[in-house]
Design a protein around this motif. Sequence first.
Motif, PDB file in Angstrom:
ATOM      1  N   ARG A  36      44.042   8.944   7.085  1.00 29.44           N
ATOM      2  CA  ARG A  36      43.549   8.994   5.710  1.00 29.44           C
ATOM      3  C   ARG A  36      43.923  10.303   5.037  1.00 29.44           C
ATOM      4  O   ARG A  36      44.255  10.339   3.851  1.00 29.44           O
ATOM      5  CB  ARG A  36      42.031   8.789   5.702  1.00 29.44           C
ATOM      6  CG  ARG A  36      41.427   8.678   4.347  1.00 29.44           C
ATOM      7  CD  ARG A  36      41.968   7.455   3.636  1.00 29.44           C
ATOM      8  NE  ARG A  36      41.437   7.399   2.296  1.00 29.44           N
ATOM      9  CZ  ARG A  36      41.186   6.290   1.648  1.00 29.44           C
ATOM     10  NH1 ARG A  36      41.413   5.123   2.199  1.00 29.44           N
ATOM     11  NH2 ARG A  36      40.700   6.326   0.440  1.00 29.44           N
ATOM     12  N   ALA A  37      43.874  11.404   5.774  1.00 31.96           N
ATOM     13  CA  ALA A  37      44.252  12.705   5.216  1.00 31.96           C
ATOM     14  C   ALA A  37      45.723  12.731   4.807  1.00 31.96           C
ATOM     15  O   ALA A  37      46.110  13.467   3.901  1.00 31.96           O
ATOM     16  CB  ALA A  37      43.968  13.814   6.230  1.00 31.96           C
ATOM     17  N   ARG A  38      46.537  11.897   5.441  1.00 35.35           N
ATOM     18  CA  ARG A  38      47.956  11.800   5.097  1.00 35.35           C
ATOM     19  C   ARG A  38      48.224  10.699   4.080  1.00 35.35           C
ATOM     20  O   ARG A  38      49.375  10.430   3.762  1.00 35.35           O
ATOM     21  CB  ARG A  38      48.781  11.514   6.344  1.00 35.35           C
ATOM     22  CG  ARG A  38      48.770  12.627   7.355  1.00 35.35           C
ATOM     23  CD  ARG A  38      49.585  12.236   8.551  1.00 35.35           C
ATOM     24  NE  ARG A  38      49.549  13.280   9.560  1.00 35.35           N
ATOM     25  CZ  ARG A  38      50.475  13.462  10.461  1.00 35.35           C
ATOM     26  NH1 ARG A  38      51.517  12.664  10.507  1.00 35.35           N
ATOM     27  NH2 ARG A  38      50.363  14.431  11.342  1.00 35.35           N
ATOM     28  N   GLY A  39      47.166  10.028   3.623  1.00 37.63           N
ATOM     29  CA  GLY A  39      47.340   8.960   2.651  1.00 37.63           C
ATOM     30  C   GLY A  39      47.782   7.653   3.281  1.00 37.63           C
ATOM     31  O   GLY A  39      48.427   6.835   2.638  1.00 37.63           O
ATOM     32  N   LEU A  40      47.435   7.454   4.572  1.00 39.53           N
ATOM     33  CA  LEU A  40      47.837   6.257   5.302  1.00 39.53           C
ATOM     34  C   LEU A  40      46.618   5.511   5.820  1.00 39.53           C
ATOM     35  O   LEU A  40      45.501   6.026   5.805  1.00 39.53           O
ATOM     36  CB  LEU A  40      48.736   6.650   6.488  1.00 39.53           C
ATOM     37  CG  LEU A  40      50.028   7.376   6.155  1.00 39.53           C
ATOM     38  CD1 LEU A  40      50.688   7.899   7.416  1.00 39.53           C
ATOM     39  CD2 LEU A  40      50.969   6.470   5.394  1.00 39.53           C
ATOM     40  N   ARG A  41      46.838   4.281   6.288  1.00 39.09           N
ATOM     41  CA  ARG A  41      45.812   3.454   6.910  1.00 39.09           C
ATOM     42  C   ARG A  41      46.451   2.755   8.098  1.00 39.09           C
ATOM     43  O   ARG A  41      47.669   2.627   8.172  1.00 39.09           O
ATOM     44  CB  ARG A  41      45.261   2.443   5.920  1.00 39.09           C
ATOM     45  CG  ARG A  41      46.305   1.484   5.389  1.00 39.09           C
ATOM     46  CD  ARG A  41      45.736   0.571   4.312  1.00 39.09           C
ATOM     47  NE  ARG A  41      46.779  -0.174   3.657  1.00 39.09           N
ATOM     48  CZ  ARG A  41      47.148  -1.408   3.999  1.00 39.09           C
ATOM     49  NH1 ARG A  41      46.536  -2.018   4.980  1.00 39.09           N
ATOM     50  NH2 ARG A  41      48.125  -2.018   3.358  1.00 39.09           N
ATOM     51  N   PRO A  42      45.662   2.277   9.068  1.00 37.93           N
ATOM     52  CA  PRO A  42      46.245   1.611  10.233  1.00 37.93           C
ATOM     53  C   PRO A  42      47.063   0.373   9.867  1.00 37.93           C
ATOM     54  O   PRO A  42      48.062   0.069  10.516  1.00 37.93           O
ATOM     55  CB  PRO A  42      45.038   1.232  11.085  1.00 37.93           C
ATOM     56  CG  PRO A  42      43.984   2.188  10.692  1.00 37.93           C
ATOM     57  CD  PRO A  42      44.221   2.479   9.245  1.00 37.93           C
ATOM     58  N   GLY A  43      46.668  -0.376   8.858  1.00 36.14           N
ATOM     59  CA  GLY A  43      47.460  -1.508   8.402  1.00 36.14           C
ATOM     60  C   GLY A  43      47.479  -2.680   9.363  1.00 36.14           C
ATOM     61  O   GLY A  43      48.489  -3.364   9.462  1.00 36.14           O
TER      62      GLY A  43
END
Length: 125
Positions: A36-43
């Motif tokens: 989340r800190a990198r602007g991502l999600r597990p997807g």
Amino acid sequence: MAALGKCFDPTGARHGIPTYPWRFAPDGLATRRQLRARGLRPGGQPVAAQVLRPRYRRGPLVAYLYRLDKAKPVRLMTDAKRRALACAMRARRTCPQCRTDAGYVIPASLGVCVPCAYPDDQTAA
């Protein structure tokens, strides 16, 4: 150091998935918060590994790790979702007794705003 040995299982033979001691995970893996800190999600990807932190009186702390290369970008919040969230927060701030916006989230322990919960203290001040 013996406790760290119980947490080191890179093949997954003991725990079922690759397991590493706290702070010793290999590069390319991240927790949900780190994603989340990198602007991502597990997807939708499965858990790739886990890190364990031993504790003495309770079971170990577990953090699941996901692969960075399979992570997807975080979805942007839609206007409808933003309005729904604002409405929910407004409801949490509104006192059910006096129907005013308290300016803070009403404590669940009181159920009403502080002036309604302690009316005698407010008139003395």
